[in-house]
Design a protein around this motif. Structure first.
Motif, PDB file in Angstrom:
ATOM      1  N   MET A   1       0.856  -1.205   0.000  1.00 42.36           N
ATOM      2  CA  MET A   1       0.000   0.000   0.000  1.00 42.36           C
ATOM      3  C   MET A   1       0.885   1.245   0.000  1.00 42.36           C
ATOM      4  SD  MET A   1      -3.244   0.720   0.035  1.00 42.36           S
ATOM      5  CE  MET A   1      -4.151   2.224   0.052  1.00 42.36           C
ATOM      6  N   ILE A   2       0.565   2.121  -0.908  1.00 43.58           N
ATOM      7  CA  ILE A   2       1.391   3.321  -1.068  1.00 43.58           C
ATOM      8  C   ILE A   2       0.879   4.452  -0.163  1.00 43.58           C
ATOM      9  CG2 ILE A   2       0.052   4.232  -3.031  1.00 43.58           C
ATOM     10  CD1 ILE A   2       2.950   4.705  -4.301  1.00 43.58           C
ATOM     11  N   SER A   3       1.793   5.283   0.332  1.00 42.92           N
ATOM     12  CA  SER A   3       1.355   6.399   1.188  1.00 42.92           C
ATOM     13  C   SER A   3       0.677   7.464   0.325  1.00 42.92           C
ATOM     14  CB  SER A   3       2.559   7.014   1.909  1.00 42.92           C
ATOM     15  OG  SER A   3       3.316   7.793   1.000  1.00 42.92           O
ATOM     16  N   GLU A   4      -0.127   8.282   0.970  1.00 40.32           N
ATOM     17  CA  GLU A   4      -0.838   9.350   0.247  1.00 40.32           C
ATOM     18  C   GLU A   4       0.149  10.327  -0.397  1.00 40.32           C
ATOM     19  OE1 GLU A   4      -3.919  11.722   2.179  1.00 40.32           O
ATOM     20  OE2 GLU A   4      -4.808   9.808   2.843  1.00 40.32           O
ATOM     21  N   LYS A   5       1.222  10.592   0.356  1.00 40.66           N
ATOM     22  CA  LYS A   5       2.226  11.543  -0.121  1.00 40.66           C
ATOM     23  C   LYS A   5       2.905  11.016  -1.400  1.00 40.66           C
ATOM     24  CE  LYS A   5       5.697  14.410   2.052  1.00 40.66           C
ATOM     25  NZ  LYS A   5       6.511  14.589   3.259  1.00 40.66           N
ATOM     26  N   ASP A 113       9.777   3.516   1.340  1.00 37.27           N
ATOM     27  CA  ASP A 113       8.961   2.838   0.320  1.00 37.27           C
ATOM     28  C   ASP A 113       9.945   2.203  -0.678  1.00 37.27           C
ATOM     29  OD1 ASP A 113       7.382   2.077  -1.781  1.00 37.27           O
ATOM     30  OD2 ASP A 113       6.158   3.894  -1.799  1.00 37.27           O
ATOM     31  N   TYR A 114      10.434   1.027  -0.328  1.00 34.50           N
ATOM     32  CA  TYR A 114      11.495   0.410  -1.123  1.00 34.50           C
ATOM     33  C   TYR A 114      11.000  -0.102  -2.473  1.00 34.50           C
ATOM     34  CZ  TYR A 114      13.861   1.103   3.243  1.00 34.50           C
ATOM     35  OH  TYR A 114      14.374   1.709   4.359  1.00 34.50           O
ATOM     36  N   ALA A 115       9.726  -0.455  -2.536  1.00 32.19           N
ATOM     37  CA  ALA A 115       9.163  -0.909  -3.818  1.00 32.19           C
ATOM     38  C   ALA A 115       9.178   0.241  -4.824  1.00 32.19           C
ATOM     39  CB  ALA A 115       7.736  -1.422  -3.610  1.00 32.19           C
ATOM     40  N   THR A 116       8.726   1.406  -4.368  1.00 34.83           N
ATOM     41  CA  THR A 116       8.707   2.567  -5.280  1.00 34.83           C
ATOM     42  C   THR A 116      10.126   2.997  -5.622  1.00 34.83           C
ATOM     43  OG1 THR A 116       6.563   3.253  -4.428  1.00 34.83           O
ATOM     44  CG2 THR A 116       7.843   4.934  -5.571  1.00 34.83           C
ATOM     45  N   ASN A 118      12.628   1.091  -5.894  1.00 33.99           N
ATOM     46  CA  ASN A 118      13.081   0.115  -6.884  1.00 33.99           C
ATOM     47  C   ASN A 118      12.469   0.410  -8.261  1.00 33.99           C
ATOM     48  OD1 ASN A 118      14.522  -2.211  -7.547  1.00 33.99           O
ATOM     49  ND2 ASN A 118      12.653  -3.428  -7.469  1.00 33.99           N
ATOM     50  N   PHE A 119      11.181   0.674  -8.274  1.00 34.82           N
ATOM     51  CA  PHE A 119      10.479   1.007  -9.522  1.00 34.82           C
ATOM     52  C   PHE A 119      11.116   2.229 -10.200  1.00 34.82           C
ATOM     53  CE2 PHE A 119       7.230   4.032 -11.131  1.00 34.82           C
ATOM     54  CZ  PHE A 119       6.864   3.367 -12.294  1.00 34.82           C
ATOM     55  N   LEU A 120      11.502   3.212  -9.383  1.00 30.06           N
ATOM     56  CA  LEU A 120      12.039   4.463  -9.940  1.00 30.06           C
ATOM     57  C   LEU A 120      13.429   4.318 -10.550  1.00 30.06           C
ATOM     58  CD1 LEU A 120      10.866   6.903  -7.119  1.00 30.06           C
ATOM     59  CD2 LEU A 120      10.100   6.953  -9.516  1.00 30.06           C
ATOM     60  N   GLN A 121      14.126   3.238 -10.208  1.00 32.89           N
ATOM     61  CA  GLN A 121      15.489   3.088 -10.730  1.00 32.89           C
ATOM     62  C   GLN A 121      15.514   3.011 -12.261  1.00 32.89           C
ATOM     63  OE1 GLN A 121      18.069   3.727  -8.701  1.00 32.89           O
ATOM     64  NE2 GLN A 121      16.362   3.998  -7.271  1.00 32.89           N
ATOM     65  N   TRP A 122      14.458   2.449 -12.852  1.00 29.34           N
ATOM     66  CA  TRP A 122      14.377   2.403 -14.318  1.00 29.34           C
ATOM     67  C   TRP A 122      14.421   3.826 -14.882  1.00 29.34           C
ATOM     68  CZ3 TRP A 122      11.392   4.381 -18.219  1.00 29.34           C
ATOM     69  CH2 TRP A 122      11.581   3.805 -19.491  1.00 29.34           C
ATOM     70  N   PHE A 123      13.712   4.730 -14.207  1.00 25.09           N
ATOM     71  CA  PHE A 123      13.670   6.127 -14.667  1.00 25.09           C
ATOM     72  C   PHE A 123      15.000   6.840 -14.433  1.00 25.09           C
ATOM     73  CE2 PHE A 123       9.209   5.066 -14.456  1.00 25.09           C
ATOM     74  CZ  PHE A 123       8.692   5.702 -15.582  1.00 25.09           C
ATOM     75  N   VAL A 124      15.675   6.476 -13.339  1.00 26.30           N
ATOM     76  CA  VAL A 124      16.991   7.083 -13.071  1.00 26.30           C
ATOM     77  C   VAL A 124      17.907   6.784 -14.260  1.00 26.30           C
ATOM     78  CG1 VAL A 124      19.060   6.962 -11.593  1.00 26.30           C
ATOM     79  CG2 VAL A 124      16.772   6.984 -10.546  1.00 26.30           C
ATOM     80  N   ASN A 125      17.906   5.526 -14.704  1.00 26.37           N
ATOM     81  CA  ASN A 125      18.753   5.140 -15.845  1.00 26.37           C
ATOM     82  C   ASN A 125      18.261   5.751 -17.147  1.00 26.37           C
ATOM     83  OD1 ASN A 125      20.546   3.554 -14.383  1.00 26.37           O
ATOM     84  ND2 ASN A 125      19.097   1.853 -14.381  1.00 26.37           N
ATOM     85  N   GLU A 126      16.963   5.760 -17.328  1.00 24.10           N
ATOM     86  CA  GLU A 126      16.376   6.311 -18.548  1.00 24.10           C
ATOM     87  C   GLU A 126      16.748   7.792 -18.701  1.00 24.10           C
ATOM     88  OE1 GLU A 126      14.949   5.007 -21.029  1.00 24.10           O
ATOM     89  OE2 GLU A 126      13.755   6.559 -22.011  1.00 24.10           O
TER      90      GLU A 126
END
Ligand code: OFO
Length: 164
Positions: A1-5, A113-116, A118-126
């Protein structure tokens, strides 16, 4: 579950990615109006990629039981004085988007929020690639300078870009 922020920050990023798509489509429209069909092609493909970026966030929010909430898009600039100016704006825009992605990573880490994260790492590289590819085109424009034939050849080169 993701935080509101975090959910709000990712929704804001959907808006930023859709705006990127809109901005590059606006640049494509400018290039088409000026008969620079190769530059227009490059921008249209870029615009599609940005839409795909927005959709990655869209699908991710669904996966983590978040809610996607779309907001109005800012009106993009529609005129540039010469082709290089549009690519310079694209470069500035990608530097700005990189900062936004880095801020999102910082927020995800702060929120544990380690899942997010992790998800964001693709964008860091992109973003490394996004900034570098526009910078490379700007360098080519600088080499071309006032040479009309070379500019025409650069237009043809960018016209050969195909979607990823
Ligand atoms: Fe989505 O990377 Fe450019 O803006």
């Amino acid at each position: 579950m993701i935080s509101e922020k975090m959910e709000k920050a990712l929704n804001d990023q959907i808006n930023a990615e859709l705006f990127s798509s809109y901005l590059y489509l606006s640049m494509a429209a400018y290039f088409e109006a000026e008969n620079w069909t190769g530059f227009a092609n490059w921008m249209k493909i870029q615009s599609n990629e940005e839409y795909e970026h927005a959709m990655k966030f869209f699908h991710y929010l669904k996966e983590v039981s978040g809610r996607v909430t779309l907001a109005a898009l800012e009106k993009p600039k529609t005129e540039w004085n010469f082709p290089l100016e549009a690519f310079e704006d694209a470069h500035k825009h990608e530097v700005y988007i990189t900062k936004r992605i880095n801020d999102l990573v910082e927020l995800a880490q702060l929120e544990k929020d380690y899942a997010t994260n992790n998800f964001l790492q693709w964008f860091v590289n992109e973003q490394i690639e996004e900034v570098a590819s526009v910078a490379q085109i700007i360098n080519k424009f600088r080499i071309v300078g006032d040479n009309k034939v070379a500019l025409y050849m650069l237009n043809n080169e960018l016209g050969s870009r195909t979607g990823s």
